[in-house]
Design a protein around this motif. Structure first.
Motif, PDB file in Angstrom:
ATOM      1  N   LYS A   8       0.877  -1.168   0.006  1.00 26.83           N
ATOM      2  CA  LYS A   8       0.046   0.144  -0.069  1.00 26.83           C
ATOM      3  C   LYS A   8       0.951   1.385  -0.061  1.00 26.83           C
ATOM      4  N   GLN A   9       2.012   1.246   0.730  1.00 24.36           N
ATOM      5  CA  GLN A   9       2.899   2.373   0.782  1.00 24.36           C
ATOM      6  C   GLN A   9       3.461   2.577  -0.537  1.00 24.36           C
ATOM      7  N   TYR A  10       3.948   1.344  -1.205  1.00 19.16           N
ATOM      8  CA  TYR A  10       4.684   1.754  -2.259  1.00 19.16           C
ATOM      9  C   TYR A  10       3.731   2.255  -3.516  1.00 19.16           C
ATOM     10  N   ILE A  11       2.629   1.613  -3.481  1.00 15.35           N
ATOM     11  CA  ILE A  11       1.586   2.295  -4.618  1.00 15.35           C
ATOM     12  C   ILE A  11       0.944   3.457  -4.586  1.00 15.35           C
ATOM     13  N   GLY A  12       0.896   3.977  -3.247  1.00 18.88           N
ATOM     14  CA  GLY A  12       0.437   5.275  -2.832  1.00 18.88           C
ATOM     15  C   GLY A  12      -1.060   5.136  -3.392  1.00 18.88           C
ATOM     16  N   LYS A  13      -1.533   6.197  -3.956  1.00 19.41           N
ATOM     17  CA  LYS A  13      -2.553   6.326  -4.389  1.00 19.41           C
ATOM     18  C   LYS A  13      -2.962   5.919  -5.988  1.00 19.41           C
ATOM     19  N   GLN A  14      -2.078   5.143  -6.382  1.00 16.92           N
ATOM     20  CA  GLN A  14      -2.146   4.132  -7.548  1.00 16.92           C
ATOM     21  C   GLN A  14      -3.333   3.304  -7.546  1.00 16.92           C
ATOM     22  N   LYS A  15      -4.186   3.270  -8.634  1.00 19.21           N
ATOM     23  CA  LYS A  15      -5.264   2.267  -8.936  1.00 19.21           C
ATOM     24  C   LYS A  15      -4.604   0.992  -8.658  1.00 19.21           C
ATOM     25  N   ILE A  16      -5.203  -0.135  -7.964  1.00 28.11           N
ATOM     26  CA  ILE A  16      -4.886  -1.467  -8.036  1.00 28.11           C
ATOM     27  C   ILE A  16      -5.582  -2.010  -9.305  1.00 28.11           C
ATOM     28  N   PHE A  17      -4.807  -2.685 -10.049  1.00 26.04           N
ATOM     29  CA  PHE A  17      -5.111  -3.236 -11.422  1.00 26.04           C
ATOM     30  C   PHE A  17      -5.436  -4.793 -11.408  1.00 26.04           C
ATOM     31  N   ASP A  18      -4.952  -5.395 -10.456  1.00 32.11           N
ATOM     32  CA  ASP A  18      -5.321  -6.911 -10.402  1.00 32.11           C
ATOM     33  C   ASP A  18      -5.518  -7.462  -8.866  1.00 32.11           C
ATOM     34  N   ASP A  19      -6.016  -8.466  -8.922  1.00 33.01           N
ATOM     35  CA  ASP A  19      -6.435  -8.994  -7.640  1.00 33.01           C
ATOM     36  C   ASP A  19      -4.996  -9.168  -6.692  1.00 33.01           C
ATOM     37  N   ILE A  20      -5.182  -8.845  -5.541  1.00 32.11           N
ATOM     38  CA  ILE A  20      -3.929  -9.384  -4.638  1.00 32.11           C
ATOM     39  C   ILE A  20      -4.522 -10.262  -3.606  1.00 32.11           C
ATOM     40  N   THR A  21      -3.767 -11.324  -3.822  1.00 29.73           N
ATOM     41  CA  THR A  21      -4.096 -12.606  -2.794  1.00 29.73           C
ATOM     42  C   THR A  21      -2.774 -12.809  -2.084  1.00 29.73           C
ATOM     43  N   LEU A  22      -2.609 -13.091  -0.682  1.00 29.87           N
ATOM     44  CA  LEU A  22      -1.323 -13.363   0.002  1.00 29.87           C
ATOM     45  C   LEU A  22      -1.816 -14.425   0.902  1.00 29.87           C
ATOM     46  N   LEU A  23      -0.978 -15.605   1.070  1.00 23.27           N
ATOM     47  CA  LEU A  23      -1.021 -16.363   2.160  1.00 23.27           C
ATOM     48  C   LEU A  23       0.082 -16.706   2.619  1.00 23.27           C
ATOM     49  N   VAL A  24       0.234 -16.516   4.143  1.00 23.09           N
ATOM     50  CA  VAL A  24       1.611 -16.928   4.868  1.00 23.09           C
ATOM     51  C   VAL A  24       1.333 -17.869   5.742  1.00 23.09           C
ATOM     52  N   LEU A  25       2.137 -18.944   5.846  1.00 21.64           N
ATOM     53  CA  LEU A  25       2.196 -19.896   6.527  1.00 21.64           C
ATOM     54  C   LEU A  25       3.451 -20.200   7.539  1.00 21.64           C
ATOM     55  N   LYS A  26       3.348 -20.547   8.734  1.00 20.79           N
ATOM     56  CA  LYS A  26       4.645 -20.441   9.620  1.00 20.79           C
ATOM     57  C   LYS A  26       4.461 -21.625  10.442  1.00 20.79           C
ATOM     58  N   LYS A  27       5.478 -22.726  10.426  1.00 19.35           N
ATOM     59  CA  LYS A  27       5.522 -23.771  11.234  1.00 19.35           C
ATOM     60  C   LYS A  27       5.817 -23.541  12.464  1.00 19.35           C
ATOM     61  N   GLN A  28       4.911 -23.986  13.396  1.00 18.73           N
ATOM     62  CA  GLN A  28       5.026 -23.859  14.734  1.00 18.73           C
ATOM     63  C   GLN A  28       6.139 -24.762  15.427  1.00 18.73           C
TER      64      GLN A  28
END
Length: 172
Positions: free
Chosen positions: A152-172
Motif C-alpha cells: 500500500k505504501q509503495y503504490i500510494g494513490k495508484q489504482k490497483i489493476f489486479d487481484d491481490i492475494t497473499l497467504l503466509v504459513l509459519k511452522k510452529q
C-alpha cells in the motif's frame, strides 16, 4: 466457476494432483471455449502433513524463509496453466518441502509483484522477499500485515489493476 469445481473435487475426496488438476482443467477449458472467452489461470495445491508441504501445480514462485534466509521454489515444472489446453495430466508434478519450526512459506498472486507505484515501477519479487525476510520472526499474521502495508505504501494513490492475494504459513 473454478471455486465450485475445486469444492466439488475436495468434497469427493479427490486430492491426487494429476487427477485433481486434469479434472479441473478439463471443466475450465470446455467452459471457457463454450463462452468464447480467452481466460486461464494458475493454481497450486498444497498438502501439509507431519512437517512436510507437498506442492503441485503452476503458480508464482513460492517463498520459503528458513532462519532468515530466503529460498524460492519455482513451480513452472509442477503444472500447466488451467484452461489453456484440453489435457494437462502429463504436465502435473509435485515437490516436497520439509518445514522446520519457525520456517515461513509465502504464496502470492502477481497482483502484488506487479503492483505499480506512481512512476509505473513494479513492486517486484525482490522487494516482497525483502519484506518477508525482515519480518520472518514475527507471526504469520504480522508478516502478512507487513507485506500488505508495504505494498500500500509503495503504490500510494495508484489504482490497483489486479487481484491481490497473499497467504503466509509459519511452522510452529
Amino acid at each position: 466457476m473454478v471455486q465450485s469445481a475445486v469444492r466439488t473435487l475436495f468434497a469427493s475426496h479427490e486430492t491426487e494432483p494429476v487427477k485433481f488438476f486434469n479434472a479441473l482443467n478439463h471443466m475450465v477449458y470446455h467452459n471457457v471455449a463454450r463462452m468464447n472467452a480467452n481466460k486461464n489461470l494458475t493454481l497450486v495445491l498444497l498438502e501439509y502433513q507431519n512437517g512436510q508441504l507437498c506442492l503441485s501445480g503452476q503458480h508464482e514462485e513460492i517463498i520459503v524463509v528458513r532462519e532468515g534466509e530466503v529460498e524460492l521454489i519455482d513451480t513452472l515444472d509442477l503444472g500447466f496453466m488451467i484452461g489453456f489446453i484440453d489435457d494437462i495430466a502429463d504436465f502435473v508434478s509435485d515437490t516436497k518441502v520439509q518445514l522446520n519450526p519457525g520456517d515461513v512459506v509465502v504464496l502470492y498472486t502477481d497482483g502484488i509483484t506487479e503492483a505499480e507505484n506512481i512512476e509505473r515501477e513494479l513492486y517486484g519479487l525482490e522487494r516482497l522477499c525483502e519484506v518477508v525476510k525482515q519480518n520472518w520472526q514475527r507471526t504469520a499474521q504480522e508478516i502478512l500485515q507487513s507485506v500488505i502495508e508495504d505494498v500500500k505504501q509503495y503504490i500510494g494513490k495508484q489504482k490497483i489493476f489486479d487481484d491481490i492475494t497473499l497467504l503466509v504459513l509459519k511452522k510452529q
